[in-house]
Design an enzyme around this catalytic site. Structure first.
Site, PDB file in Angstrom:
ATOM      1  N   LYS A  53       0.844  -1.187   0.000  1.00 23.67           N
ATOM      2  CA  LYS A  53       0.000   0.000   0.000  1.00 23.67           C
ATOM      3  C   LYS A  53       0.885   1.244   0.000  1.00 23.67           C
ATOM      4  O   LYS A  53       1.948   1.260   0.641  1.00 23.67           O
ATOM      5  CB  LYS A  53      -0.885  -0.046   1.241  1.00 23.67           C
ATOM      6  CG  LYS A  53      -1.981   0.990   1.347  1.00 23.67           C
ATOM      7  CD  LYS A  53      -2.804   0.694   2.602  1.00 23.67           C
ATOM      8  CE  LYS A  53      -3.947   1.662   2.798  1.00 23.67           C
ATOM      9  NZ  LYS A  53      -4.746   1.314   3.993  1.00 23.67           N
TER      10      LYS A  53
ATOM     11  N   SER B 183      -9.467   1.020   3.105  1.00 24.57           N
ATOM     12  CA  SER B 183      -8.698   1.856   2.199  1.00 24.57           C
ATOM     13  C   SER B 183      -7.599   1.108   1.427  1.00 24.57           C
ATOM     14  O   SER B 183      -6.969   1.675   0.529  1.00 24.57           O
ATOM     15  CB  SER B 183      -8.026   2.989   2.990  1.00 24.57           C
ATOM     16  OG  SER B 183      -7.166   2.462   3.991  1.00 24.57           O
TER      17      SER B 183
ATOM     18  N   SER C  49      -9.734  -1.320   7.067  1.00 25.41           N
ATOM     19  CA  SER C  49      -9.055  -1.072   5.798  1.00 25.41           C
ATOM     20  C   SER C  49      -8.252  -2.217   5.202  1.00 25.41           C
ATOM     21  O   SER C  49      -7.885  -2.153   4.034  1.00 25.41           O
ATOM     22  CB  SER C  49      -8.164   0.168   5.925  1.00 25.41           C
ATOM     23  OG  SER C  49      -8.960   1.313   6.099  1.00 25.41           O
TER      24      SER C  49
END
Length: 443
Positions: free
Chosen positions: A35, A110, A134
């Site tokens: 990420k 996310s 997330s």
């Protein structure tokens, strides 16, 4: 992916193999996507923000260092919801990530870019972060496995922070076994994140030792039935969870239903979430440590143009917090969350439960440009610090935009440092349900 690491481009031309092919817990030959809030010294770390475009930190955190040391190729950076402050994976730099199983829907968030990369076979596994939902929201939405570890098991150093209380770092993978292999490498004490001192003496020789069949047959589980939506919006998820529960019971699991009206994802966010109070201090500490040009949140906001309006509004509110501990509401939430955790672990003790189970998302992933992802339940683990593993349990009914259906995931919540139990249960559920691992047809 929005950035590709040096020397890794050639890896993109082939599908990544299983972690299990590596020797022991070593990750030689595995390909990892991370990420874009993890520090990497060979690629920019932007958090999806224009203010950090081109920013290359001067050092990496323990997770990335350990992955590289174990022989993994860190292939590239995945899109995320800007600054990890939302659940639909849209950012000023990466734009909107789409769900590979239904391009009209979001991939959750996310960490949606990380989950989509795994689902599409671009990598062996990916790294995400989880402040509320997330890691597990994208895992549920993209037919992959997602693990939020116990608070203190995995270092958060060298990761753009949101909340010192709620942040966690963990893997997304195609199988429970792959998640266990990654956890073997990244778990353990890191002096750069003092909370990991809690992990000393709690990390087994290998989490893969828990993956032998049979744990589900003698499991005692608590189904949080109140998180199943009774109306039409949740019908697909409710039907899928009910079928999985029936199969687990047939396999020997003892499953008790709990109707806890206060255990509601949206209510828990309203009562216990502390992101607004903790963000500024944590984020400015990160900027001062790793950035040579931006040292304050207000300066970051000035440079972050254009930024997502909802993110900019969050930043403005967070910037008004001088000292979180001087807020009575913040202190009330911290104490209330501890009481909530005590309530859950006491229920586990009283009824001799190995874990609670519930849908990570009580309805299907949101449509792009919709009202956002509603009815997500990952907050239960986030505010208590307890570990949770999301595993795929099936799909919605196929339709024109989702040729094989939309993925649905089950969250398994355990006691502190019970990752071994969760992985054992997850592996047995994986064997029992035999969820299709093929790349989505929309891709």
């Amino acid at each position: 992916m929005i950035y590709v690491g040096d020397g890794a481009t050639a890896q993109m031309s082939r599908r990544a193999g299983s972690v299990a092919g590596a020797s022991g817990t070593r990750l030689l030959g595995s390909v990892i996507v991370v990420k874009d809030n993890y520090n990497t010294t060979d690629m920019p770390t932007t958090g999806g923000c224009t203010a950090l475009r081109g920013f290359v930190p001067r050092s990496e955190g323990a997770v990335i260092q350990r992955l590289r040391h174990a022989g993994a190729t860190v292939l590239g950076k995945a899109n995320l919801h800007e600054l990890a402050l939302g659940g639909t994976t849209i950012s000023s730099i990466g734009g909107q990530t789409r769900n590979p199983y239904d391009l009209t829907r979001t991939p959750g968030g996310s960490s949606g870019g990380s989950a989509a990369a795994v689902a599409m076979g671009f990598c062996t596994a990916a790294m995400g972060t989880d402040t509320v939902n997330s890691i597990r929201s994208p895992a549920s939405a993209c037919n992959v496995v997602g693990l939020r570890p116990t608070r203190g098991l995995v270092s958060r150093a060298g990761i753009i922070p949101v909340s010192t209380t709620q942040d966690a770092a963990g893997p997304l993978a195609r199988t429970v076994a792959d998640a266990a292999e990654i956890l073997d490498v990244i778990a353990g004490y890191d002096p750069e994140d003092p909370i990991t001192a809690a992990s000393v003496g709690m990390v087994p020789d290998s989490y893969t030792q828990y993956l032998l069949p049979g744990r589900l047959r003698r499991a005692r589980l608590g189904l949080l039935a109140g998180l199943l939506q009774a109306d039409a919006s949740g019908a697909e998820v409710t039907a899928c969870v009910s079928a999985a529960v029936d199969a687990m019971r047939d396999a020997g699991a003892d499953i008790t239903e709990f109707d806890e009206p206060d255990v509601d994802g949206d209510r828990l966010v309203q009562r216990y979430d502390v992101q607004h109070w903790e963000f500024r201090h944590a984020f400015e500490d990160y900027l001062r440590r790793y950035s040579t040009t931006i040292h304050s949140l207000i300066r970051f906001m000035e440079l972050n143009q254009p930024g997502l309006p909802a993110v900019q509004a969050f930043l403005a509110e967070a910037n008004r917090v001088e000292v979180a501990e001087e807020s009575q509401e913040y202190l009330r939430r911290i104490v209330s969350a501890r009481e909530f955790k005590l309530r859950l672990v006491n229920l586990m003790a009283k009824y001799k439960l190995d874990a609670f189970i519930y849908p990570l998302q009580s309805i299907l992933p949101a449509r792009i440009k919709g009202e956002g992802q509603l009815f997500r339940n990952g907050i239960i683990a986030s505010v208590t610090g307890l570990p949770a593993l999301t595993v795929p349990i099936g799909f919605s009914t196929p339709d024109e935009t989702a040729p094989v259906g939309v993925p649905i995931g089950l969250d398994i919540l355990g006691r502190s440092f019970s990752e071994g139990v969760l992985l054992a249960l997850g592996a047995d559920i994986e064997r029992l349900l035999r969820i299709d691992r093929r790349p989505p047809e929309t891709g």
